[in-house]
Design a protein around this motif. Structure first.
Motif, PDB file in Angstrom:
ATOM      1  N   GLY A   1       9.746  32.850   6.294  1.00  0.00           N
ATOM      2  CA  GLY A   1       8.476  32.677   5.603  1.00  0.00           C
ATOM      3  C   GLY A   1       8.455  33.556   4.365  1.00  0.00           C
ATOM      4  O   GLY A   1       9.171  34.563   4.297  1.00  0.00           O
ATOM      5  N   LEU A   2       7.689  33.157   3.379  1.00  0.00           N
ATOM      6  CA  LEU A   2       7.582  33.993   2.180  1.00  0.00           C
ATOM      7  C   LEU A   2       6.210  33.790   1.565  1.00  0.00           C
ATOM      8  O   LEU A   2       5.585  32.732   1.699  1.00  0.00           O
ATOM      9  CB  LEU A   2       8.708  33.730   1.188  1.00  0.00           C
ATOM     10  CG  LEU A   2       8.871  32.356   0.549  1.00  0.00           C
ATOM     11  CD1 LEU A   2       7.910  32.153  -0.611  1.00  0.00           C
ATOM     12  CD2 LEU A   2      10.300  32.209   0.028  1.00  0.00           C
ATOM     13  N   ARG A   3       5.785  34.835   0.907  1.00  0.00           N
ATOM     14  CA  ARG A   3       4.509  34.780   0.185  1.00  0.00           C
ATOM     15  C   ARG A   3       4.726  35.417  -1.181  1.00  0.00           C
ATOM     16  O   ARG A   3       5.311  36.489  -1.304  1.00  0.00           O
ATOM     17  CB  ARG A   3       3.432  35.514   0.981  1.00  0.00           C
ATOM     18  CG  ARG A   3       2.059  35.526   0.321  1.00  0.00           C
ATOM     19  CD  ARG A   3       0.991  35.912   1.334  1.00  0.00           C
ATOM     20  NE  ARG A   3       1.341  37.094   2.112  1.00  0.00           N
ATOM     21  CZ  ARG A   3       1.139  38.354   1.673  1.00  0.00           C
ATOM     22  NH1 ARG A   3       0.592  38.583   0.500  1.00  0.00           N
ATOM     23  NH2 ARG A   3       1.482  39.383   2.436  1.00  0.00           N
TER      24      ARG A   3
ATOM     25  N   ILE B   1       1.755  31.606  -3.696  1.00  0.00           N
ATOM     26  CA  ILE B   1       2.508  30.549  -2.981  1.00  0.00           C
ATOM     27  C   ILE B   1       2.842  31.093  -1.596  1.00  0.00           C
ATOM     28  O   ILE B   1       3.288  32.240  -1.469  1.00  0.00           O
ATOM     29  CB  ILE B   1       3.821  30.190  -3.710  1.00  0.00           C
ATOM     30  CG1 ILE B   1       3.537  29.645  -5.105  1.00  0.00           C
ATOM     31  CG2 ILE B   1       4.627  29.191  -2.888  1.00  0.00           C
ATOM     32  CD1 ILE B   1       4.790  29.499  -5.961  1.00  0.00           C
ATOM     33  N   GLU B   2       2.611  30.275  -0.583  1.00  0.00           N
ATOM     34  CA  GLU B   2       3.011  30.637   0.776  1.00  0.00           C
ATOM     35  C   GLU B   2       3.864  29.515   1.343  1.00  0.00           C
ATOM     36  O   GLU B   2       3.510  28.335   1.213  1.00  0.00           O
ATOM     37  CB  GLU B   2       1.796  30.847   1.680  1.00  0.00           C
ATOM     38  CG  GLU B   2       1.039  32.116   1.402  1.00  0.00           C
ATOM     39  CD  GLU B   2      -0.099  32.307   2.398  1.00  0.00           C
ATOM     40  OE1 GLU B   2       0.195  32.516   3.590  1.00  0.00           O
ATOM     41  OE2 GLU B   2      -1.256  32.221   1.965  1.00  0.00           O
TER      42      GLU B   2
ATOM     43  N   VAL C   1       6.600  38.882  -0.437  1.00  0.00           N
ATOM     44  CA  VAL C   1       6.766  39.364   0.937  1.00  0.00           C
ATOM     45  C   VAL C   1       7.593  38.340   1.709  1.00  0.00           C
ATOM     46  O   VAL C   1       7.235  37.151   1.753  1.00  0.00           O
ATOM     47  CB  VAL C   1       5.401  39.583   1.624  1.00  0.00           C
ATOM     48  CG1 VAL C   1       5.609  40.055   3.058  1.00  0.00           C
ATOM     49  CG2 VAL C   1       4.559  40.577   0.845  1.00  0.00           C
ATOM     50  N   LEU C   2       8.662  38.826   2.302  1.00  0.00           N
ATOM     51  CA  LEU C   2       9.553  37.929   3.071  1.00  0.00           C
ATOM     52  C   LEU C   2       9.438  38.221   4.554  1.00  0.00           C
ATOM     53  O   LEU C   2       9.289  39.371   4.969  1.00  0.00           O
ATOM     54  CB  LEU C   2      11.014  38.147   2.648  1.00  0.00           C
ATOM     55  CG  LEU C   2      11.354  38.012   1.172  1.00  0.00           C
ATOM     56  CD1 LEU C   2      12.835  38.316   0.962  1.00  0.00           C
ATOM     57  CD2 LEU C   2      11.009  36.616   0.665  1.00  0.00           C
ATOM     58  N   GLU C   3       9.531  37.180   5.316  1.00  0.00           N
ATOM     59  CA  GLU C   3       9.656  37.329   6.763  1.00  0.00           C
ATOM     60  C   GLU C   3      11.024  36.783   7.151  1.00  0.00           C
ATOM     61  O   GLU C   3      11.284  35.578   6.992  1.00  0.00           O
ATOM     62  CB  GLU C   3       8.543  36.560   7.483  1.00  0.00           C
ATOM     63  CG  GLU C   3       8.549  36.802   8.984  1.00  0.00           C
ATOM     64  CD  GLU C   3       7.400  36.075   9.671  1.00  0.00           C
ATOM     65  OE1 GLU C   3       6.335  36.703   9.844  1.00  0.00           O
ATOM     66  OE2 GLU C   3       7.578  34.897  10.013  1.00  0.00           O
ATOM     67  N   LEU C   4      11.871  37.677   7.650  1.00  0.00           N
ATOM     68  CA  LEU C   4      13.222  37.272   8.026  1.00  0.00           C
ATOM     69  C   LEU C   4      13.296  37.033   9.535  1.00  0.00           C
ATOM     70  O   LEU C   4      12.728  37.802  10.317  1.00  0.00           O
ATOM     71  CB  LEU C   4      14.241  38.356   7.644  1.00  0.00           C
ATOM     72  CG  LEU C   4      14.231  38.822   6.192  1.00  0.00           C
ATOM     73  CD1 LEU C   4      15.334  39.865   5.973  1.00  0.00           C
ATOM     74  CD2 LEU C   4      14.421  37.654   5.244  1.00  0.00           C
ATOM     75  N   ALA C   5      13.978  35.993   9.913  1.00  0.00           N
ATOM     76  CA  ALA C   5      14.183  35.707  11.339  1.00  0.00           C
ATOM     77  C   ALA C   5      15.585  36.147  11.720  1.00  0.00           C
ATOM     78  O   ALA C   5      16.568  35.807  11.039  1.00  0.00           O
ATOM     79  CB  ALA C   5      14.004  34.221  11.610  1.00  0.00           C
ATOM     80  N   LEU C   6      15.675  36.895  12.800  1.00  0.00           N
ATOM     81  CA  LEU C   6      16.968  37.372  13.290  1.00  0.00           C
ATOM     82  C   LEU C   6      17.156  36.895  14.723  1.00  0.00           C
ATOM     83  O   LEU C   6      16.285  37.067  15.577  1.00  0.00           O
ATOM     84  CB  LEU C   6      17.042  38.912  13.269  1.00  0.00           C
ATOM     85  CG  LEU C   6      17.316  39.603  11.937  1.00  0.00           C
ATOM     86  CD1 LEU C   6      16.099  39.551  11.034  1.00  0.00           C
ATOM     87  CD2 LEU C   6      17.737  41.055  12.182  1.00  0.00           C
TER      88      LEU C   6
END
Lengths: 141, 823
Positions: B693-695, B298-299, B708-713
């Motif tokens: 975002g996440l995968r 899942i993305e 895998v997480l993509e965090l926005a700061l």
């Protein structure tokens, strides 16, 4: 399966609520979390309008919270209802949501019902809460 | 007989003298008794009073001739009312034309007389006095119809159908039974006051004539005919009609219960070591979990559709990939203990399959599914999108014809939020801001080694200020009003001395009405004085110049439309960012024009004052009315556009400032979604951000779970001192002061032939004339006589398009999300 008239899971009114397979779902971690969900009240047929059968055009189409086991587990007061997601913040837990007395058919007329569960009861799965929508009449426009 | 006499006879007169028989001219039509005594002087068979009736009349000379009707019968008896009617024509100033006495113990008389010039008196009397009604101002030289009514003491005198006078005296409230006494026609009973004139159609009627009877008799006598009122009742014929019925059916649906399914997973389960897991996959509400093979994934990302991919082994038999496409698909993660019991479950995806690819070699079908974020918006009504997204929108900032998805994105561009479809298939708008308390905190124990990647926003990514220019164009309706004066330059005494020709009032009026200016007041003329002696030395003025004047003044007006452009410069500045990286500007231009057709306003020259709603401006000394409240692109649209531009500018800055990313691979946590705030707390990095975002990868063969997480700061790097201003739309800029000219036009009276007269030229205005020849000074300039009004033109500065500017700056505070790096 039993399709619930005038209740849809999507904003386009294509996924009608089936009480045999559909649930109003929410997942929230105990104590720290809340979860929001939404469903829609309306009808794809834009030649009709919906009104509460109790007093059509006068009484609101009401959505209320029913707790099958009050006094334990998830309480009705843990659930909030509102017409927009933003209004959930100021909504009162356990309070009935009054939709308009007349809801016109068609996608544009559909009214969202937002719900929020603030979990303060611990882990597990709860099915004791349900939402009740009053009897409705379809009237030709 | 005639219509008149028929009408009289229909009223059953007591006596009726038609005065037309030559042999016995005053014969009573009722009793056939003739009057007697006609002294010398009476003229018979003169033209009668009744138009169209050959019956003649008699004329008395006013000397001593009269007629005396027979006395042997009663007149009015004890009637409750009576009336005497006759026609007379006389130029006499005194004379009794009827004098009838009734007698008995209380004698009374009825007298009709010409009591003065053009005056008739009708009186009833008793020995102790009279009661009289008097009509004055009559023209008795023509036939006049006289009616004398009595009713219980009230008398009425009618002349020619008009009620001239009334009198009411209770003394005469009853009329006594009477025996006949003297009756005279053409003279008073004492044989004085002889009547000079004609008399005709004398009728004594047994009841007072009503006003309608008087009018009818008068009309019959003068040939005017009667007034016959008509009552015409109209009716509309309506054809047979069909009355349609609209019978509406009502379908009633019973109250319904909507079950809720509330999941609360225990973090101890999934943050510990789940012994086993499985995926529960429903395809078109059919559980296909046991057909899964290989890897599922899942993305998901902000503002994008989430995608799911999985592989399954179809059942034996024919395979049609179409059977797997465009079907609802949901994917639920199920954590189990070592015994296989379910510890928790969490829905991770709800969408619809887009493609199904069959691999005949492997015998598997690969399904791809999407949450179809864009597609769900594309055909939605805007009202629904408004409800889902919120935010602001203006057709003067965004594309009015945009489809639903673009419309949703436009609204979203005014919010510091993102939109996605959540694991339950519901559209959610989630703020960018991190939550005060993170949903999940990842320590080294909750993440995989070597998975942290920090990507900071570059200077090029960032915008520190947005400078938006917004032009608002509208039409200003202007109305200038000036006082125009033709000045009495020399005065009346000089006029008497030099005798020039005065300006004619009509010429002034024509000139005032003839130019480009509209006269909006009456003209006030300076009149010449009345006849008399004036000035020193004294001179006589004989008048006779009413068509001329010494001067005049009036109000004149002109209207025009001026295009006004308000230029707003709206600057949204992130001061903290500028401290760190300097100025990075994004410029934007917008414009809207209040549509107003000023053609009519400028073309119409007929008006008598400023337009309704216009006010006198201190800036221009003209009346002004701004056409900026029009339906299309009016000032309310301007305010809405400004609010949208400001919100969009702020969102643009905030969006760029959160391009800092941290990628991390946690131990699989089925509660993490795009709505989650995640804190990483490791020895060398501490950071908090929102999941952008996440995968997720589920390896069904190996049992590996990868997330895998993509965090926005959001980061600014400055001091953090910038405030967050309220983005209030600025007020309209003030109108500039305009150089104004005089609002008074003076046109002089110029007299040639006198000392000081300037040489004539086409440049001269006013009333140009010359002193009379005898008074002219030799060699003095003379003028070609004319009236020239040259009201001033509207200055170009007032007519040309104008521009006013306003510049406002707003501060925006960029959030500083936690980020600490150490070594």
């Amino acid at each position: 399966m039993t399709l619930i008239a005038h209740v849809y899971l999507d904003e386009s009114l294509t996924d009608q609520f089936d009480d045999a397979s559909d649930l109003l779902e929410a997942a929230a971690v105990d104590g720290t979390d809340s979860a929001d969900g939404v469903f829609w009240v309306g009808d794809p047929d834009d030649t009709i309008k919906l009104q509460a059968s109790s007093d059509p055009g006068v009484d609101p189409i009401a959505v209320s919270i029913v707790d099958a086991s009050p006094g334990g587990g998830v309480e009705a007061s843990h659930i909030k209802l509102a017409a927009t997601q933003a209004l959930l913040d100021s909504a009162t837990g356990g309070a009935t949501l009054n939709l308009p007395a007349t809801i016109n058919g068609g996608t544009a007329g559909a009214q969202p019902v937002w719900y929020r569960w603030s979990n303060s009861t611990g882990d597990g799965i709860s099915t004791e809460i349900s939402l009740s929508i009053v009897a409705r009449s379809e009237v030709a426009i | 007989m005639s219509g008149y006499s028929d009408a009289i006879l229909a009223l059953s007169p007591k006596q009726y003298y038609r005065c037309g028989d030559a042999s016995s001219p005053l014969t009573d039509e009722i009793t056939s008794r003739s009057a007697t005594v006609f002294n010398t002087g009476t003229t018979f068979e003169v033209a009668g009073a009744i138009v169209g009736d050959a019956n003649t009349a008699v004329t008395f000379s006013g000397v001593s001739d009269y007629a005396k009707p027979t006395l042997s019968y009663d007149l009015f008896g004890t009637l409750a009312s009576w009336s005497v009617a006759c026609w007379i024509k006389s130029t006499d100033t005194a004379g009794v034309f009827l004098d009838f006495k009734v007698g008995g113990g209380s004698a009374r008389w009825i007298t009709l007389e010409i009591s003065a010039s053009n005056e008739i008196t009708a009186s009833i009397g008793i020995p102790s006095g009279t009661s009289a009604a008097v009509a004055t101002g009559l023209d008795l030289s023509a036939w006049s119809f006289v009616v004398f009514n009595w009713s219980a003491g009230a008398t009425e005198l009618w002349v020619n159908g008009v009620l001239e006078d009334t009198d009411n005296n209770p003394t005469y409230s009853t009329w006594p039974a009477s025996s006949p006494l003297d009756r005279y026609i053409g003279i008073r009973a004492d044989l004085t006051f002889a009547y000079a004139g004609s008399i005709d159609e004398i009728a004594f009627l047994p009841a007072a004539l009503a006003s309608g009877d008087v009018a009818d008799l008068y009309a019959l006598g003068t040939g005017a005919g009667s007034t016959l009122p008509m009552r015409l009742s109209g009716a509309l014929a309506v054809a047979a009609a069909s009355v349609p019925m609209r019978l509406r059916t009502v379908t009633t649906h019973a109250a319904a219960s909507l079950p809720m399914y509330l999941e609360a997973p225990d973090p101890a389960h999934y943050r510990g070591s789940a012994a086993a897991w499985s995926l529960e996959v429903l395809l078109d509400d059919v559980d296909i979990s046991d057909q899964l093979t290989g890897e599922a994934s899942i993305e998901a990302a902000e503002d994008e559709s989430a995608l799911a991919r999985l592989t399954l082994i179809p059942g034996t038999g024919s395979v049609d990939p179409d059977d797997y496409e465009r079907k609802p698909l949901s994917l639920r993660f199920v954590g189990r203990n070592s015994a296989g019991a379910v510890l928790y479950s969490a829905k991770r995806f709800t969408g619809i399959t887009s493609t199904a690819t069959y691999d005949p070699d492997e015998g598997v079908i690969t399904l791809e599914a999407t949450t179809d974020l864009q597609g769900r918006f594309e055909n939605l009504p805007r009202a629904t999108i408004d409800n889902l997204i919120g935010g602001q929108w203006s057709e003067y900032v965004f594309d009015e014809t945009a489809d639903g998805w673009q419309y949703a994105r436009d609204r979203l561009s005014t919010l510091a939020s993102e939109v996605h479809v959540d694991p339950y298939g519901q559209i959610k708008v989630v703020p960018w801001a991190v939550k005060g308390t993170p949903d999940v905190t990842l320590t080294d124990a909750a993440r995989f080694d070597n998975s942290l990647i920090v990507t900071r926003a570059t200077r090029r990514d960032l915008i520190t200020r947005v400078q938006a220019t917004l032009d608002f164009r509208f039409v200003r309706l202007r109305h200038r009003q000036i006082a125009a004066t033709l000045v009495d330059t020399y005065g009346f005494c000089h006029y008497l001395s030099y005798g020039w020709r005065l300006p004619a009032r009509e010429a002034i009026r024509a000139a005032a009405d003839g130019g480009a200016w509209t006269r909006v007041s009456e003209i006030t003329f300076t009149d010449l004085p009345p006849i008399g002696t004036y000035c020193t030395p004294a001179r006589g003025w004989t008048g006779g110049a009413d068509d001329f004047c010494l001067g005049a003044t009036w109000l004149a007006a002109r209207r025009w439309a001026q295009t006004v452009t308000e230029v707003y410069t709206l600057e949204v500045v992130a001061g903290d960012l500028e401290e760190a990286i300097g100025v990075q500007t994004l410029a934007e231009d917008y414009g809207l024009e209040a549509v107003y057709d000023a053609g009519d306003y400028e073309q119409i020259t007929t008006f008598d004052g400023p337009p309704t709603g216009a006010v006198l401006s201190a800036k221009t000394d003209d009346y002004q009315l701004d056409a900026d409240q029009v339906e299309a692109a009016g000032r309310s649209d301007l305010a809405a556009a400004q609010a949208v531009i400001l919100a969009k500018a702020k969102t643009t800055i905030l969006a760029r400032a959160r391009k800092n990313r941290i990628t991390v691979a946690p131990v699989y946590d089925p509660t993490i979604t795009l709505a989650s705030t995640v804190r990483i707390n490791c020895p060398y990095l501490v950071a908090t951000g929102k999941v952008a975002g996440l995968r997720e990868t589920f390896d069904l063969a190996s049992g590996d779970l990868v997330m895998v997480l993509e965090l926005a700061l959001s980061r600014h790097g400055g001091s953090g001192s910038a405030a967050d201003d309220t983005l209030t739309a600025p007020s309209a800029p003030a109108q500039a002061d305009e150089v104004t000219s005089s609002r008074h036009y003076f046109a002089p009276i110029r007299v040639g032939g006198i000392p000081g007269a300037v040489t004539d030229s086409d440049e001269l205005d006013g009333w140009l004339t010359n002193a009379q020849e005898s008074e002219r000074t030799p060699g003095a300039a003379l003028y070609r006589e004319r009236l020239v009004l040259r009201l001033p033109a509207i200055e170009e500065g007032a007519r040309n398009a104008t521009e006013v500017a306003a510049s406002v700056s707003y501060s925006v505070a960029v959030p500083q999300d936690e980020l600490t790096l150490s070594n």
